[in-house]
Write a protein that holds these residues in place. Structure first.
Motif, PDB file in Angstrom:
ATOM      1  N   UNK A 203       0.858  -1.181   0.000  1.00 38.93           N
ATOM      2  CA  UNK A 203       0.000   0.000   0.000  1.00 38.93           C
ATOM      3  C   UNK A 203       0.896   1.234   0.000  1.00 38.93           C
ATOM      4  N   UNK A 204       0.500   2.270  -0.751  1.00 35.33           N
ATOM      5  CA  UNK A 204       1.351   3.455  -0.904  1.00 35.33           C
ATOM      6  C   UNK A 204       0.665   4.706  -0.386  1.00 35.33           C
ATOM      7  N   UNK A 205       1.443   5.506   0.316  1.00 39.55           N
ATOM      8  CA  UNK A 205       0.967   6.747   0.925  1.00 39.55           C
ATOM      9  C   UNK A 205       1.819   7.898   0.396  1.00 39.55           C
ATOM     10  N   UNK A 206       1.190   9.030   0.063  1.00 35.96           N
ATOM     11  CA  UNK A 206       1.932  10.199  -0.417  1.00 35.96           C
ATOM     12  C   UNK A 206       1.659  11.395   0.490  1.00 35.96           C
ATOM     13  N   UNK A 207       2.747  12.034   0.910  1.00 37.43           N
ATOM     14  CA  UNK A 207       2.629  13.283   1.664  1.00 37.43           C
ATOM     15  C   UNK A 207       2.478  14.432   0.677  1.00 37.43           C
ATOM     16  N   UNK A 208       1.427  15.222   0.824  1.00 36.69           N
ATOM     17  CA  UNK A 208       1.227  16.381  -0.042  1.00 36.69           C
ATOM     18  C   UNK A 208       0.984  17.601   0.843  1.00 36.69           C
ATOM     19  N   UNK A 222       7.925   9.460  11.035  1.00 41.99           N
ATOM     20  CA  UNK A 222       7.195   8.211  10.806  1.00 41.99           C
ATOM     21  C   UNK A 222       8.098   7.097  10.284  1.00 41.99           C
ATOM     22  N   UNK A 223       9.071   7.471   9.451  1.00 44.83           N
ATOM     23  CA  UNK A 223       9.915   6.444   8.827  1.00 44.83           C
ATOM     24  C   UNK A 223      11.230   6.221   9.561  1.00 44.83           C
ATOM     25  N   UNK A 224      11.505   7.076  10.565  1.00 49.02           N
ATOM     26  CA  UNK A 224      12.757   7.004  11.327  1.00 49.02           C
ATOM     27  C   UNK A 224      13.966   7.057  10.396  1.00 49.02           C
ATOM     28  N   UNK A 225      13.869   7.945   9.403  1.00 52.80           N
ATOM     29  CA  UNK A 225      14.959   8.115   8.446  1.00 52.80           C
ATOM     30  C   UNK A 225      15.426   9.562   8.506  1.00 52.80           C
ATOM     31  N   UNK A 226      16.377   9.907   7.655  1.00 54.92           N
ATOM     32  CA  UNK A 226      16.917  11.266   7.649  1.00 54.92           C
ATOM     33  C   UNK A 226      16.697  11.914   6.292  1.00 54.92           C
ATOM     34  N   UNK A 243      10.199   2.878   3.248  1.00 51.80           N
ATOM     35  CA  UNK A 243       9.337   1.833   3.786  1.00 51.80           C
ATOM     36  C   UNK A 243       9.068   2.146   5.258  1.00 51.80           C
ATOM     37  N   UNK A 244       7.804   2.134   5.638  1.00 52.64           N
ATOM     38  CA  UNK A 244       7.399   2.440   7.009  1.00 52.64           C
ATOM     39  C   UNK A 244       6.596   1.256   7.539  1.00 52.64           C
ATOM     40  N   UNK A 249       2.020  -3.551  10.088  1.00 53.81           N
ATOM     41  CA  UNK A 249       1.647  -3.241   8.705  1.00 53.81           C
ATOM     42  C   UNK A 249       2.748  -2.446   7.995  1.00 53.81           C
ATOM     43  N   UNK A 250       3.420  -3.041   6.978  1.00 51.47           N
ATOM     44  CA  UNK A 250       4.399  -2.287   6.191  1.00 51.47           C
ATOM     45  C   UNK A 250       3.714  -1.551   5.035  1.00 51.47           C
ATOM     46  N   UNK A 251       4.193  -0.367   4.722  1.00 57.27           N
ATOM     47  CA  UNK A 251       3.690   0.380   3.563  1.00 57.27           C
ATOM     48  C   UNK A 251       4.783   1.327   3.093  1.00 57.27           C
TER      49      UNK A 251
END
Length: 399
Positions: A203-208, A222-226, A243-244, A249-251
């Motif tokens: 499943x894919x989510x887009x931040x807008x 949310x993704x614990x990335x930089x 990937x989160x 649930x991965x998405x």
């Protein structure tokens, strides 16, 4: 004894901002647009020294502004050693040429300024190619300005000078370059389409959202990335996909370029592949900076852009960010001259009024202070788990 002006040692350019008040743009609107233009100028590396506005029924076809206002600005530019004049609206090639001749400094319009910021912010070869295409498309009708030093050599019929021949040569070079860049983008677009199809199993989510509302900060949370995040306009140009995992649930979550009012058409066209991430997403997270006085207009700007790329029907969660910075405007209840408006509402009043009239889910958070983030995770999990269970009924890891 004649005083000599001190030599400037600062590297930042000094700019004046110019806007027009028309039947379509009230004085209040123009002030808002110039506030944003000042932020754009700051992002590009210029200090806004003074603002000029003029009421016009329609812009002057030769100089955009009336002759009196042009002379007033020219005098100020000379007296205050201004380096740059920035117009909030797009100037025609002839208007820019005439104004530059009068002001005797560099003149930019809003489109040119945004393109300059995009060029400075582009990191990957894909983003640089997109911006370069937009710049050449903007440059093509303005090539005449490049050869003003040869204008005296141009004559009438049968007397065309080398300046005119140079312009035609340059136009050919620019057209060829535009064609080449479009082919390069088509090739990269195909590669990115394959990458997106390979990610179809999740499943894919887009931040807008509008530019500088905190999308990248939320992405990092949310993704614990930089992902690069900064309090500047257009800090993110390249689409970042991470990937989160929330609970079990991965998405996939993608962070896209921010929208802005009066976004140059050249950029909309060249960044359409970035918008494909929005078009192909299953859920949109529409991030809003609720602390901004014009956030409702920002919502409308983003909604219009999403509608243009057929994303209106997608499930959307409204995320009102920066609640830690929200301060309602004070209003004296005894002052009958000041009508009550939305800027006087408290956060609790917003929660029970504005979004209650929409079918979209809404949540109020602070990404920097990590406030209500767990509520957002749970809301996101509920929405995505339903989509995942419907799309992959045989996958029982959710249970």
């Amino acid at each position: 004894m004649i005083e000599t002006k001190k030599k400037r040692t600062d590297l930042r350019e000094r700019a004046v901002l110019i806007g027009v008040i028309t039947t379509f743009q009230s004085e209040e609107k123009v002030d808002e647009y110039l506030d944003e233009l000042a932020f754009l100028a700051d992002t590009a590396g210029a200090d806004s020294i003074k603002r000029f506005t003029q009421k016009l029924d329609s812009p002057n076809p030769k100089t955009f502004l009336g002759s009196g206002k042009i002379e007033e600005i020219a005098a100020y530019i000379k007296a205050e050693e201004i380096d740059l004049a920035i117009f909030d609206d797009e100037l025609s090639p002839s208007q820019m040429k005439n104004v530059e001749r009068i002001f005797e400094i560099k003149v930019l319009d809003r489109t040119n300024l945004i393109l300059d910021i995009f060029a400075a912010r582009a990191q990957t070869s894909y983003a640089r190619t997109q911006v370069e295409l937009a710049q050449y498309q903007y440059l093509l009708p303005r090539l005449t300005n490049m050869w003003t030093h040869l204008s005296k050599q141009k004559g009438g019929i049968g007397m065309k000078g080398p300046g005119e021949r140079e312009i035609e040569t340059d136009r050919r070079i620019v057209r060829d370059k535009i064609s080449l860049l479009k082919k390069q983008l088509q090739k990269i677009d195909k590669q990115m389409a394959i990458q997106r199809s390979n990610r179809a199993s999740m499943v894919r989510v887009a931040l807008v959202g509008y530019t500088n509302v905190g999308k990248s900060t939320l992405m990092n949370l949310l993704s614990k990335s930089e992902v690069f995040a900064e309090n500047k306009l257009f800090a993110t140009l390249d689409t970042t996909v991470r990937k989160v995992v929330i609970h079990n649930l991965p998405f996939l979550m993608s962070d896209t370029v921010g929208f802005i009012r009066k976004l140059p058409t050249q950029l909309v066209e060249s960044f359409k592949s970035t918008l494909d991430e929005v078009r192909e997403a299953d859920v949109l997270l529409h991030v809003v900076d609720i602390s901004h006085p014009n956030f409702e207009e920002h919502i409308s700007t983003v909604d219009r852009t999403i509608a243009e790329i057929d994303g209106r029907e997608k499930p959307t969660i409204m995320i009102f960010n920066k609640i830690d910075a929200y301060v309602p405007e004070h209003r004296d209840p005894d002052d009958l001259q000041e009508p009550e408006n939305n800027r006087h509402l408290t956060l609790e009043e917003w929660k029970s009024t504005w979004f209650a009239r929409t079918d979209r889910q809404a949540i109020f958070i602070s990404a920097t202070e990590k406030e209500n983030i767990e509520d957002l995770r749970n809301r996101l999990y509920e929405t995505l788990a339903e989509i995942h269970a419907r799309r992959y009924p045989n996958n029982n890891f959710l249970f």
